[in-house]
Enzyme design. Structure first.
Site, mmCIF file in Angstrom:
data_model
loop_
_atom_site.group_PDB
_atom_site.id
_atom_site.type_symbol
_atom_site.label_atom_id
_atom_site.label_comp_id
_atom_site.label_asym_id
_atom_site.label_seq_id
_atom_site.Cartn_x
_atom_site.Cartn_y
_atom_site.Cartn_z
ATOM 1 N N HIS A 167 -9.419 5.178 -3.274
ATOM 2 C CA HIS A 167 -8.968 5.151 -1.883
ATOM 3 C C HIS A 167 -9.975 5.907 -1.024
ATOM 4 O O HIS A 167 -10.802 6.670 -1.524
ATOM 5 C CB HIS A 167 -7.601 5.819 -1.746
ATOM 6 C CG HIS A 167 -6.492 5.062 -2.401
ATOM 7 N ND1 HIS A 167 -5.195 5.524 -2.444
ATOM 8 C CD2 HIS A 167 -6.476 3.877 -3.037
ATOM 9 C CE1 HIS A 167 -4.433 4.657 -3.080
ATOM 10 N NE2 HIS A 167 -5.195 3.649 -3.459
ATOM 11 N N HIS A 216 -9.392 9.353 3.924
ATOM 12 C CA HIS A 216 -9.137 8.170 4.749
ATOM 13 C C HIS A 216 -9.857 8.308 6.087
ATOM 14 O O HIS A 216 -10.056 9.408 6.593
ATOM 15 C CB HIS A 216 -7.637 8.015 5.024
ATOM 16 C CG HIS A 216 -6.855 7.538 3.850
ATOM 17 N ND1 HIS A 216 -5.656 8.114 3.465
ATOM 18 C CD2 HIS A 216 -7.086 6.535 2.962
ATOM 19 C CE1 HIS A 216 -5.193 7.473 2.408
ATOM 20 N NE2 HIS A 216 -6.034 6.526 2.085
ATOM 21 N N ASP A 219 0.826 -1.207 0.000
ATOM 22 C CA ASP A 219 0.000 0.000 0.000
ATOM 23 C C ASP A 219 0.864 1.263 0.000
ATOM 24 O O ASP A 219 2.080 1.210 -0.160
ATOM 25 C CB ASP A 219 -0.933 -0.059 1.222
ATOM 26 C CG ASP A 219 -2.158 0.826 1.091
ATOM 27 O OD1 ASP A 219 -2.399 1.349 -0.010
ATOM 28 O OD2 ASP A 219 -2.886 0.977 2.090
ATOM 29 N N HIS A 220 0.228 2.408 0.238
ATOM 30 C CA HIS A 220 0.843 3.734 0.161
ATOM 31 C C HIS A 220 2.320 3.775 0.570
ATOM 32 O O HIS A 220 2.675 3.427 1.696
ATOM 33 C CB HIS A 220 0.100 4.708 1.083
ATOM 34 C CG HIS A 220 -1.304 4.981 0.687
ATOM 35 N ND1 HIS A 220 -1.674 6.044 -0.096
ATOM 36 C CD2 HIS A 220 -2.451 4.301 0.951
ATOM 37 C CE1 HIS A 220 -2.991 6.020 -0.294
ATOM 38 N NE2 HIS A 220 -3.480 4.970 0.340
#
Length: 393
Positions: free
Chosen positions: A262, A223, A106-107
Protein backbone atom coordinates in the site's frame (compact mmCIF):
# COMPACT_ATOMS: atom_id res chain seq x y z
CA UNK A 1 8.18 -14.28 -21.71
CA UNK A 2 5.95 -15.56 -18.92
CA UNK A 3 3.64 -18.46 -19.77
CA UNK A 4 0.12 -17.03 -19.25
CA UNK A 5 -1.88 -18.17 -16.24
CA UNK A 6 -4.74 -20.50 -17.09
CA UNK A 7 -7.68 -18.53 -15.73
CA UNK A 8 -10.85 -17.33 -17.48
CA UNK A 9 -11.58 -13.75 -18.49
CA UNK A 10 -14.10 -11.63 -16.59
CA UNK A 11 -14.37 -11.44 -12.81
CA UNK A 12 -12.60 -14.43 -11.29
CA UNK A 13 -13.15 -15.93 -7.83
CA UNK A 14 -12.04 -18.77 -5.58
CA UNK A 15 -9.47 -21.20 -6.95
CA UNK A 16 -8.86 -18.98 -9.98
CA UNK A 17 -7.82 -16.11 -7.70
CA UNK A 18 -5.37 -18.41 -5.91
CA UNK A 19 -4.05 -19.66 -9.24
CA UNK A 20 -3.49 -16.13 -10.57
CA UNK A 21 -1.85 -14.76 -7.42
CA UNK A 22 0.41 -17.80 -7.14
CA UNK A 23 1.38 -17.29 -10.78
CA UNK A 24 2.25 -13.68 -9.95
CA UNK A 25 4.31 -14.66 -6.91
CA UNK A 26 6.15 -17.46 -8.75
CA UNK A 27 6.92 -15.24 -11.75
CA UNK A 28 7.87 -12.09 -9.78
CA UNK A 29 5.16 -9.73 -10.93
CA UNK A 30 2.38 -7.96 -9.06
CA UNK A 31 -1.12 -6.93 -10.09
CA UNK A 32 -2.12 -3.29 -9.68
CA UNK A 33 -5.34 -2.63 -7.76
CA UNK A 34 -7.00 0.58 -8.90
CA UNK A 35 -9.61 2.40 -6.84
CA UNK A 36 -12.66 3.18 -8.96
CA UNK A 37 -15.44 5.61 -8.13
CA UNK A 38 -17.52 5.42 -11.31
CA UNK A 39 -18.30 3.21 -14.27
CA UNK A 40 -16.06 5.56 -16.27
CA UNK A 41 -12.97 4.92 -14.13
CA UNK A 42 -13.73 1.18 -13.98
CA UNK A 43 -13.94 1.06 -17.77
CA UNK A 44 -10.66 2.94 -18.06
CA UNK A 45 -8.95 0.35 -15.84
CA UNK A 46 -10.30 -2.56 -17.88
CA UNK A 47 -9.36 -0.82 -21.13
CA UNK A 48 -5.81 -0.38 -19.84
CA UNK A 49 -5.62 -4.05 -18.85
CA UNK A 50 -6.77 -5.13 -22.31
CA UNK A 51 -4.35 -2.72 -24.00
CA UNK A 52 -1.44 -3.99 -21.88
CA UNK A 53 -2.33 -7.70 -21.90
CA UNK A 54 -2.55 -7.78 -18.13
CA UNK A 55 -4.76 -9.09 -15.33
CA UNK A 56 -6.03 -6.34 -13.06
CA UNK A 57 -7.79 -5.60 -9.78
CA UNK A 58 -10.62 -3.12 -9.39
CA UNK A 59 -11.42 -2.03 -5.86
CA UNK A 60 -14.07 -0.01 -4.10
CA UNK A 61 -13.23 2.07 -1.05
CA UNK A 62 -15.89 3.10 1.43
CA UNK A 63 -15.88 6.71 0.25
CA UNK A 64 -15.58 5.72 -3.40
CA UNK A 65 -18.59 3.44 -3.04
CA UNK A 66 -20.58 6.27 -1.47
CA UNK A 67 -19.73 8.42 -4.49
CA UNK A 68 -20.75 5.62 -6.87
CA UNK A 69 -24.10 5.34 -5.08
CA UNK A 70 -24.62 9.11 -5.28
CA UNK A 71 -23.49 11.76 -2.81
CA UNK A 72 -27.08 12.77 -2.13
CA UNK A 73 -27.98 9.29 -0.82
CA UNK A 74 -27.76 9.34 2.97
CA UNK A 75 -29.01 5.81 3.65
CA UNK A 76 -26.83 3.91 6.14
CA UNK A 77 -26.37 1.15 3.56
CA UNK A 78 -25.40 3.45 0.69
CA UNK A 79 -21.70 2.52 0.77
CA UNK A 80 -22.48 -1.19 0.60
CA UNK A 81 -25.03 -0.55 -2.16
CA UNK A 82 -22.50 1.52 -4.12
CA UNK A 83 -19.90 -1.24 -3.82
CA UNK A 84 -22.42 -3.80 -5.03
CA UNK A 85 -23.37 -1.57 -7.97
CA UNK A 86 -19.72 -1.23 -8.99
CA UNK A 87 -19.18 -4.99 -8.69
CA UNK A 88 -22.24 -5.73 -10.83
CA UNK A 89 -21.04 -3.26 -13.47
CA UNK A 90 -17.61 -4.86 -13.59
CA UNK A 91 -19.12 -8.36 -13.74
CA UNK A 92 -21.32 -7.32 -16.67
CA UNK A 93 -18.56 -5.62 -18.68
CA UNK A 94 -15.27 -7.37 -17.85
CA UNK A 95 -15.79 -10.27 -20.32
CA UNK A 96 -15.96 -7.76 -23.19
CA UNK A 97 -12.42 -6.56 -22.38
CA UNK A 98 -11.02 -10.10 -22.51
CA UNK A 99 -8.96 -9.97 -19.32
CA UNK A 100 -9.26 -11.49 -15.80
CA UNK A 101 -10.41 -9.07 -13.10
CA UNK A 102 -10.24 -9.49 -9.34
CA UNK A 103 -13.13 -7.51 -7.84
CA UNK A 104 -12.00 -6.22 -4.46
CA UNK A 105 -13.05 -3.92 -1.63
CA UNK A 106 -10.37 -1.70 -0.08
CA UNK A 107 -9.48 -0.64 3.49
CA UNK A 108 -12.20 -1.40 6.04
CA UNK A 109 -11.44 -0.03 9.49
CA UNK A 110 -13.30 -1.25 12.58
CA UNK A 111 -15.76 1.64 12.43
CA UNK A 112 -16.65 0.63 8.86
CA UNK A 113 -17.51 -3.03 9.60
CA UNK A 114 -21.23 -2.48 8.83
CA UNK A 115 -20.10 -1.70 5.24
CA UNK A 116 -18.15 -4.95 5.16
CA UNK A 117 -21.16 -6.84 6.57
CA UNK A 118 -23.34 -5.43 3.79
CA UNK A 119 -20.96 -6.61 1.08
CA UNK A 120 -20.72 -10.06 2.67
CA UNK A 121 -24.52 -10.26 2.70
CA UNK A 122 -24.46 -9.50 -1.03
CA UNK A 123 -21.79 -12.17 -1.52
CA UNK A 124 -23.91 -14.75 0.27
CA UNK A 125 -27.03 -13.90 -1.72
CA UNK A 126 -25.11 -13.96 -5.01
CA UNK A 127 -23.41 -17.22 -4.03
CA UNK A 128 -26.74 -18.88 -3.26
CA UNK A 129 -28.00 -18.05 -6.73
CA UNK A 130 -24.89 -18.28 -8.91
CA UNK A 131 -22.49 -20.56 -7.00
CA UNK A 132 -19.79 -17.85 -6.74
CA UNK A 133 -19.53 -14.73 -4.55
CA UNK A 134 -20.20 -11.28 -5.99
CA UNK A 135 -16.73 -10.05 -5.00
CA UNK A 136 -13.45 -11.89 -5.45
CA UNK A 137 -11.87 -10.50 -2.30
CA UNK A 138 -12.25 -8.06 0.58
CA UNK A 139 -9.83 -6.19 2.80
CA UNK A 140 -10.02 -5.74 6.55
CA UNK A 141 -7.77 -2.96 7.83
CA UNK A 142 -7.82 -3.22 11.60
CA UNK A 143 -4.21 -2.10 11.92
CA UNK A 144 -5.19 0.70 14.31
CA UNK A 145 -6.39 -1.91 16.80
CA UNK A 146 -4.14 -4.01 19.08
CA UNK A 147 -2.67 -6.96 17.17
CA UNK A 148 -4.65 -9.55 19.14
CA UNK A 149 -7.96 -7.85 18.39
CA UNK A 150 -6.99 -7.22 14.77
CA UNK A 151 -6.19 -10.88 14.17
CA UNK A 152 -9.20 -12.18 16.15
CA UNK A 153 -11.67 -10.14 14.09
CA UNK A 154 -9.95 -11.26 10.87
CA UNK A 155 -10.32 -14.88 11.96
CA UNK A 156 -14.02 -14.33 12.68
CA UNK A 157 -14.67 -12.88 9.22
CA UNK A 158 -12.40 -15.29 7.37
CA UNK A 159 -14.46 -18.18 8.72
CA UNK A 160 -17.53 -16.60 7.07
CA UNK A 161 -15.68 -15.99 3.81
CA UNK A 162 -13.89 -19.33 3.47
CA UNK A 163 -16.95 -21.43 2.47
CA UNK A 164 -17.42 -19.08 -0.51
CA UNK A 165 -13.66 -19.04 -1.24
CA UNK A 166 -13.46 -15.26 -0.93
CA UNK A 167 -9.91 -13.97 -0.60
CA UNK A 168 -9.13 -11.96 2.55
CA UNK A 169 -6.54 -9.20 2.62
CA UNK A 170 -5.60 -7.91 6.05
CA UNK A 171 -3.20 -5.25 7.31
CA UNK A 172 -0.86 -5.42 10.27
CA UNK A 173 1.34 -2.42 10.95
CA UNK A 174 0.06 0.97 9.88
CA UNK A 175 0.29 2.74 6.51
CA UNK A 176 0.97 6.42 7.13
CA UNK A 177 -0.63 9.46 5.53
CA UNK A 178 -4.34 10.00 4.92
CA UNK A 179 -6.77 8.17 2.69
CA UNK A 180 -10.54 8.02 2.49
CA UNK A 181 -11.09 9.64 5.88
CA UNK A 182 -8.54 7.53 7.80
CA UNK A 183 -5.75 9.82 8.97
CA UNK A 184 -2.42 8.37 10.14
CA UNK A 185 -0.28 11.42 9.42
CA UNK A 186 0.84 11.79 13.05
CA UNK A 187 1.37 8.11 13.80
CA UNK A 188 4.43 6.88 15.72
CA UNK A 189 7.02 6.16 12.96
CA UNK A 190 7.89 2.83 14.61
CA UNK A 191 4.39 1.57 13.83
CA UNK A 192 5.05 2.04 10.11
CA UNK A 193 7.28 -1.06 10.14
CA UNK A 194 5.83 -4.52 10.76
CA UNK A 195 8.00 -7.19 12.39
CA UNK A 196 8.45 -10.75 11.05
CA UNK A 197 6.85 -12.06 14.24
CA UNK A 198 3.71 -9.98 13.63
CA UNK A 199 3.41 -11.22 10.05
CA UNK A 200 3.86 -14.84 11.06
CA UNK A 201 1.29 -14.53 13.85
CA UNK A 202 -1.27 -13.64 11.17
CA UNK A 203 -0.24 -16.64 9.08
CA UNK A 204 -0.57 -18.95 12.10
CA UNK A 205 -4.08 -17.69 12.84
CA UNK A 206 -5.49 -17.69 9.29
CA UNK A 207 -3.82 -20.65 7.57
CA UNK A 208 -5.79 -23.33 9.49
CA UNK A 209 -8.97 -21.80 8.00
CA UNK A 210 -7.78 -21.64 4.39
CA UNK A 211 -5.13 -20.44 1.97
CA UNK A 212 -7.17 -17.54 0.57
CA UNK A 213 -5.45 -14.64 2.32
CA UNK A 214 -2.72 -12.04 1.93
CA UNK A 215 -1.00 -9.69 4.35
CA UNK A 216 -0.34 -5.98 3.95
CA UNK A 217 2.77 -5.63 6.08
CA UNK A 218 3.93 -2.07 6.65
CA UNK A 219 7.47 -1.16 5.64
CA UNK A 220 7.28 2.64 5.87
CA UNK A 221 4.45 3.03 3.35
CA UNK A 222 2.54 6.32 3.25
CA UNK A 223 -0.73 7.10 1.48
CA UNK A 224 -0.79 10.18 -0.70
CA UNK A 225 1.55 11.65 -3.30
CA UNK A 226 5.26 12.17 -2.69
CA UNK A 227 8.35 12.53 -4.86
CA UNK A 228 10.32 9.29 -5.16
CA UNK A 229 12.87 9.17 -2.36
CA UNK A 230 10.87 11.43 -0.01
CA UNK A 231 9.34 8.45 1.80
CA UNK A 232 11.57 6.16 3.85
CA UNK A 233 10.59 2.72 2.56
CA UNK A 234 12.33 -0.48 3.64
CA UNK A 235 11.03 -3.17 1.24
CA UNK A 236 13.95 -5.39 2.23
CA UNK A 237 11.99 -6.05 5.43
CA UNK A 238 9.58 -8.09 3.32
CA UNK A 239 12.45 -10.41 2.38
CA UNK A 240 13.07 -10.89 6.10
CA UNK A 241 9.39 -11.70 6.68
CA UNK A 242 9.49 -14.42 4.04
CA UNK A 243 12.73 -15.88 5.36
CA UNK A 244 11.32 -15.98 8.89
CA UNK A 245 8.14 -17.74 7.72
CA UNK A 246 10.13 -20.17 5.57
CA UNK A 247 12.23 -21.17 8.58
CA UNK A 248 9.26 -21.46 10.94
CA UNK A 249 7.33 -23.59 8.45
CA UNK A 250 10.33 -25.58 7.22
CA UNK A 251 8.91 -24.65 3.82
CA UNK A 252 10.44 -25.55 0.49
CA UNK A 253 9.10 -22.22 -0.82
CA UNK A 254 11.27 -19.13 -0.51
CA UNK A 255 8.12 -16.95 -0.44
CA UNK A 256 5.44 -18.85 1.48
CA UNK A 257 3.34 -15.76 2.24
CA UNK A 258 1.28 -13.59 -0.13
CA UNK A 259 2.15 -9.95 0.55
CA UNK A 260 0.51 -6.68 -0.48
CA UNK A 261 1.91 -3.17 -0.91
CA UNK A 262 0.00 0.00 0.00
CA UNK A 263 0.99 3.65 -0.22
CA UNK A 264 3.26 3.21 -3.22
CA UNK A 265 3.07 6.70 -4.74
CA UNK A 266 6.42 7.76 -3.29
CA UNK A 267 8.20 4.55 -4.26
CA UNK A 268 11.22 4.34 -6.53
CA UNK A 269 11.32 1.68 -9.23
CA UNK A 270 14.05 -0.11 -7.28
CA UNK A 271 11.88 -0.23 -4.14
CA UNK A 272 8.94 -1.60 -6.12
CA UNK A 273 11.19 -4.25 -7.70
CA UNK A 274 12.46 -5.32 -4.27
CA UNK A 275 8.93 -5.57 -2.91
CA UNK A 276 7.66 -7.58 -5.88
CA UNK A 277 10.69 -9.85 -5.70
CA UNK A 278 9.86 -10.49 -2.04
CA UNK A 279 6.41 -11.84 -2.82
CA UNK A 280 4.21 -8.75 -3.15
CA UNK A 281 1.41 -9.81 -5.51
CA UNK A 282 -0.77 -6.70 -5.31
CA UNK A 283 -0.05 -2.99 -5.18
CA UNK A 284 -2.68 -0.33 -4.57
CA UNK A 285 -2.78 2.62 -6.96
CA UNK A 286 -5.12 5.57 -6.40
CA UNK A 287 -3.49 8.99 -6.02
CA UNK A 288 -1.61 8.78 -9.32
CA UNK A 289 -4.64 7.68 -11.31
CA UNK A 290 -6.80 10.37 -9.71
CA UNK A 291 -4.37 12.95 -11.10
CA UNK A 292 -4.19 11.22 -14.48
CA UNK A 293 -7.99 11.23 -14.82
CA UNK A 294 -8.21 14.91 -13.94
CA UNK A 295 -5.19 15.80 -16.06
CA UNK A 296 -6.79 14.30 -19.17
CA UNK A 297 -9.78 16.55 -18.62
CA UNK A 298 -7.63 19.56 -17.67
CA UNK A 299 -5.58 19.35 -20.85
CA UNK A 300 -8.73 19.13 -22.97
CA UNK A 301 -10.21 22.20 -21.27
CA UNK A 302 -6.97 24.12 -21.66
CA UNK A 303 -6.69 23.29 -25.35
CA UNK A 304 -10.34 24.10 -26.10
CA UNK A 305 -11.02 26.92 -23.63
CA UNK A 306 -12.65 29.24 -26.16
CA UNK A 307 -15.15 26.53 -27.11
CA UNK A 308 -16.22 25.90 -23.52
CA UNK A 309 -17.44 29.33 -22.42
CA UNK A 310 -21.03 28.98 -23.60
CA UNK A 311 -23.36 26.77 -25.59
CA UNK A 312 -23.09 29.12 -28.57
CA UNK A 313 -20.21 31.27 -29.77
CA UNK A 314 -16.55 30.44 -30.36
CA UNK A 315 -13.63 31.61 -32.54
CA UNK A 316 -15.47 30.29 -35.61
CA UNK A 317 -18.34 32.73 -35.09
CA UNK A 318 -20.85 34.14 -32.58
CA UNK A 319 -23.52 31.62 -33.64
CA UNK A 320 -21.26 28.55 -33.83
CA UNK A 321 -22.40 25.72 -31.50
CA UNK A 322 -20.08 24.16 -28.91
CA UNK A 323 -21.94 20.93 -28.17
CA UNK A 324 -19.14 18.78 -29.60
CA UNK A 325 -16.87 20.19 -26.91
CA UNK A 326 -19.02 20.30 -23.76
CA UNK A 327 -20.75 16.96 -24.33
CA UNK A 328 -19.63 14.86 -21.31
CA UNK A 329 -18.83 11.99 -23.65
CA UNK A 330 -16.03 14.14 -25.06
CA UNK A 331 -14.28 15.49 -21.97
CA UNK A 332 -14.96 12.45 -19.78
CA UNK A 333 -13.40 10.34 -22.52
CA UNK A 334 -10.29 12.53 -22.38
CA UNK A 335 -10.14 11.87 -18.63
CA UNK A 336 -10.43 8.14 -19.28
CA UNK A 337 -7.62 8.25 -21.84
CA UNK A 338 -5.38 9.92 -19.28
CA UNK A 339 -6.18 7.24 -16.73
CA UNK A 340 -5.68 4.42 -19.25
CA UNK A 341 -2.18 5.68 -19.96
CA UNK A 342 -1.26 5.94 -16.25
CA UNK A 343 -2.66 2.47 -15.49
CA UNK A 344 -0.36 1.17 -18.19
CA UNK A 345 2.61 2.74 -16.41
CA UNK A 346 1.73 0.79 -13.25
CA UNK A 347 1.41 -2.43 -15.22
CA UNK A 348 4.84 -1.90 -16.70
CA UNK A 349 6.43 -1.07 -13.33
CA UNK A 350 4.86 -4.12 -11.67
CA UNK A 351 5.89 -6.36 -14.58
CA UNK A 352 2.39 -7.70 -15.22
CA UNK A 353 2.28 -6.16 -18.70
CA UNK A 354 2.11 -8.90 -21.35
CA UNK A 355 1.52 -11.69 -18.82
CA UNK A 356 -2.02 -12.42 -20.06
CA UNK A 357 -2.75 -12.02 -23.79
CA UNK A 358 -6.11 -10.30 -24.15
CA UNK A 359 -8.89 -12.61 -25.30
CA UNK A 360 -11.52 -10.25 -26.62
CA UNK A 361 -14.64 -12.14 -27.68
CA UNK A 362 -15.94 -12.18 -31.21
CA UNK A 363 -18.44 -9.37 -31.68
CA UNK A 364 -21.94 -10.45 -30.69
CA UNK A 365 -20.81 -13.73 -29.11
CA UNK A 366 -21.46 -12.79 -25.48
CA UNK A 367 -24.94 -12.90 -23.96
CA UNK A 368 -26.30 -9.44 -23.22
CA UNK A 369 -27.29 -10.65 -19.76
CA UNK A 370 -24.48 -12.97 -18.75
CA UNK A 371 -25.71 -14.02 -15.31
CA UNK A 372 -26.66 -17.70 -15.26
CA UNK A 373 -28.17 -19.02 -12.00
CA UNK A 374 -27.02 -22.34 -10.59
CA UNK A 375 -29.31 -25.28 -11.32
CA UNK A 376 -31.19 -26.38 -8.18
CA UNK A 377 -33.37 -29.35 -9.28
CA UNK A 378 -35.12 -29.95 -5.96
CA UNK A 379 -35.79 -26.28 -5.34
CA UNK A 380 -37.03 -25.80 -8.91
CA UNK A 381 -39.44 -28.75 -8.60
CA UNK A 382 -40.81 -27.43 -5.31
CA UNK A 383 -41.23 -23.96 -6.82
CA UNK A 384 -43.08 -25.55 -9.76
CA UNK A 385 -45.42 -27.47 -7.48
CA UNK A 386 -46.10 -24.34 -5.45
CA UNK A 387 -46.89 -22.50 -8.67
CA UNK A 388 -49.34 -25.22 -9.77
CA UNK A 389 -51.09 -25.16 -6.39
CA UNK A 390 -51.31 -21.39 -6.46
CA UNK A 391 -52.75 -21.55 -10.00
CA UNK A 392 -55.58 -23.86 -8.91
CA UNK A 393 -56.72 -21.54 -6.14
Amino acid sequence: MVTPCDVPVGVITGDDVVKLLKHAKDNAYAIPAFNCTSSSSANAVMEAAAKNNSPVMIQASNGGAQFYAGKSIKDKNSCAAGSVALALHVRAMAPYYGIPVIMHSDHCAKKLLPWFDGMLEADETYFAQYGVPLFSSHMLDLSEEPDEENIAICVEYFKKMAPMKIWLEMEIGITGGEEDGVNNEDIDPEKLYTSPEQVFSVYEALSPIGEFFSIAAAFGNVHGVYKPGNVSLSPEKLVTHQAYAKEKLSSAEDKPIYLVMHGGSGSTDAEINTAVGAGVVKMNVDTDTQWAYWNGCREFVSENWDYLQGQIGNPKGPDAPNKKFYDPRVWVRKAEEGMVERCGVSMTKLKCKDTFPTKKPESGSLPIYGFKPEVHPVRDILDGVKGMIAGKK
